[in-house]
Design a protein around this motif. Sequence first.
Motif, PDB file in Angstrom:
ATOM      1  N   GLY A 329     -26.848 -16.533  -1.344  1.00  0.00           N
ATOM      2  CA  GLY A 329     -26.645 -15.097  -1.483  1.00  0.00           C
ATOM      3  C   GLY A 329     -25.843 -14.456  -0.370  1.00  0.00           C
ATOM      4  N   GLU A 330     -24.905 -15.192   0.201  1.00  0.00           N
ATOM      5  CA  GLU A 330     -24.135 -14.682   1.330  1.00  0.00           C
ATOM      6  C   GLU A 330     -22.866 -13.959   0.871  1.00  0.00           C
ATOM      7  N   GLU A 331     -22.357 -13.067   1.707  1.00  0.00           N
ATOM      8  CA  GLU A 331     -21.067 -12.425   1.447  1.00  0.00           C
ATOM      9  C   GLU A 331     -19.957 -13.403   1.815  1.00  0.00           C
ATOM     10  N   HIS A 332     -18.870 -13.374   1.026  1.00  0.00           N
ATOM     11  CA  HIS A 332     -17.754 -14.292   1.261  1.00  0.00           C
ATOM     12  C   HIS A 332     -16.439 -13.520   1.247  1.00  0.00           C
ATOM     13  N   ASP A 333     -15.667 -13.662   2.317  1.00  0.00           N
ATOM     14  CA  ASP A 333     -14.356 -13.021   2.386  1.00  0.00           C
ATOM     15  C   ASP A 333     -13.273 -13.893   1.762  1.00  0.00           C
ATOM     16  N   ASP A 334     -13.452 -15.224   1.766  1.00  0.00           N
ATOM     17  CA  ASP A 334     -12.447 -16.145   1.226  1.00  0.00           C
ATOM     18  C   ASP A 334     -13.130 -17.113   0.273  1.00  0.00           C
ATOM     19  N   LEU A 335     -13.020 -16.843  -1.021  1.00  0.00           N
ATOM     20  CA  LEU A 335     -13.676 -17.694  -2.006  1.00  0.00           C
ATOM     21  C   LEU A 335     -12.931 -19.001  -2.236  1.00  0.00           C
ATOM     22  N   ASN A 336     -11.709 -19.101  -1.760  1.00  0.00           N
ATOM     23  CA  ASN A 336     -11.027 -20.394  -1.802  1.00  0.00           C
ATOM     24  C   ASN A 336     -11.796 -21.426  -0.989  1.00  0.00           C
ATOM     25  N   GLU A 337     -12.400 -20.976   0.109  1.00  0.00           N
ATOM     26  CA  GLU A 337     -13.186 -21.891   0.940  1.00  0.00           C
ATOM     27  C   GLU A 337     -14.424 -22.360   0.183  1.00  0.00           C
ATOM     28  N   ILE A 338     -15.064 -21.467  -0.557  1.00  0.00           N
ATOM     29  CA  ILE A 338     -16.247 -21.840  -1.335  1.00  0.00           C
ATOM     30  C   ILE A 338     -15.838 -22.748  -2.491  1.00  0.00           C
ATOM     31  N   ALA A 339     -14.649 -22.510  -3.057  1.00  0.00           N
ATOM     32  CA  ALA A 339     -14.180 -23.346  -4.166  1.00  0.00           C
ATOM     33  C   ALA A 339     -14.018 -24.805  -3.735  1.00  0.00           C
ATOM     34  N   LYS A 340     -13.703 -25.030  -2.456  1.00  0.00           N
ATOM     35  CA  LYS A 340     -13.535 -26.392  -1.967  1.00  0.00           C
ATOM     36  C   LYS A 340     -14.823 -27.210  -2.088  1.00  0.00           C
ATOM     37  N   LEU A 341     -15.969 -26.517  -2.060  1.00  0.00           N
ATOM     38  CA  LEU A 341     -17.239 -27.238  -2.150  1.00  0.00           C
ATOM     39  C   LEU A 341     -17.367 -28.009  -3.442  1.00  0.00           C
ATOM     40  N   PHE A 342     -16.637 -27.567  -4.478  1.00  0.00           N
ATOM     41  CA  PHE A 342     -16.739 -28.209  -5.789  1.00  0.00           C
ATOM     42  C   PHE A 342     -15.752 -29.350  -5.975  1.00  0.00           C
ATOM     43  N   ASN A 343     -14.952 -29.605  -4.935  1.00  0.00           N
ATOM     44  CA  ASN A 343     -14.013 -30.737  -4.952  1.00  0.00           C
ATOM     45  C   ASN A 343     -13.149 -30.737  -6.211  1.00  0.00           C
ATOM     46  N   ILE A 344     -12.609 -29.584  -6.555  1.00  0.00           N
ATOM     47  CA  ILE A 344     -11.855 -29.501  -7.813  1.00  0.00           C
ATOM     48  C   ILE A 344     -10.505 -30.190  -7.722  1.00  0.00           C
ATOM     49  N   HIS A 345     -10.063 -30.545  -6.528  1.00  0.00           N
ATOM     50  CA  HIS A 345      -8.755 -31.182  -6.391  1.00  0.00           C
ATOM     51  C   HIS A 345      -8.835 -32.699  -6.230  1.00  0.00           C
ATOM     52  N   GLU A 346     -10.052 -33.248  -6.391  1.00  0.00           N
ATOM     53  CA  GLU A 346     -10.151 -34.690  -6.285  1.00  0.00           C
ATOM     54  C   GLU A 346      -9.508 -35.331  -7.509  1.00  0.00           C
ATOM     55  N   ASP A 347      -8.955 -36.520  -7.340  1.00  0.00           N
ATOM     56  CA  ASP A 347      -8.280 -37.217  -8.432  1.00  0.00           C
ATOM     57  C   ASP A 347      -9.297 -37.805  -9.397  1.00  0.00           C
TER      58      ASP A 347
END
Length: 347
Positions: A329-347
């Motif tokens: 439940g934290e505030e986030h200024d850069d959601l691109n950083e949070i998106a990295k947690l999902f490893n969406i760019h892995e091959d």
Amino acid sequence: MEEDLQILSRSKGGNITAVLIEDFKSLEKISRNVKSIVIIGGGFLGSELACALGRRARDTDLEVIQIYPEKGNMGKILPEYLSNWTTEKVRKEGVNVMANTVVKSAKYQDKKVILKLKDGQTVKTDHVVAAVGLEPSVELAKSARLEVDSDLGGFRVNAELQARSNIWVAGDAACFYDLKLGRRRVEHHDHAVVSGRLAGENMTGASKPYWHQSMFWSDLGPDVGYEAIGIVDSSLPTVGVFAKGTAKDTPKAVTQESGTGIRSESETEEIATSVSVSAGAAASARPPQEGEDYGKGVIFYLREKVVVGILLWNIFNRMPIARKVIKDGEEHDDLNEIAKLFNIHED
């Protein structure tokens, strides 16, 4: 429209069917023997059926029409750009999509179902599927003097799913208080299963609070699927981060890899205790571009700067991470950083 569609969904005669399990089985047979089917509803069930029947229509003379009042498929869930993309995908599947359209009345005449639309048009078809959602049954509240939530509907319950002494409510009939997201009423399978089990335990004196963040998932044919959690409402501000999809980023590929007919196992997963970021993610993270063919990505639904909902588009079995983000439940200024947690760019 609502009153007319309730009549459609309750009808047992003629050629009008509500999609229960037995109706789905009969619909499969019916679709092979009629010339036209109309699906009323642009949500999960309506869109899933439209894609499935549309694919069948490619090789037959079957006409598939989908009617709904929203601007696009799953317009109440997906951000507008993704709803528009999804609507075009459904059309490419062979479906005549009639968005922004409301059914005013229906009748059965000369072996046809005749739908009169609010704009004056008339649609004649052999069969109608009403996939228009539900309203919780709260008749018991009147006789038992139980409290019904005036905004969300359903029985208001406490943290232990208790409406009153010796009365517990679970599933979509329960209007419960979510410690992270506020008072809610949820209509998905995962919530029904978990809340039902907890209510049963509490009936035996367990006195356990309901804390589970339920998820739901939907597939639009073999190539597009998504999982979601929290408050996934298109009226909220959203931020989406997408990457190029590969052949393995589809419901079909995930099912084949697991060797089962189940596309997701994440309904019963716990909250992640730790997360990791794949190498090289930072260089590729970006918001969606206009006209993009959305391969895979993550969409965040926000209240101010706090993530209250997450939708994973062609990304599977990452629900523990999503649960942790919402739980924090934290505030986030850069959601691109949070998106990295999902490893969406892995091959």
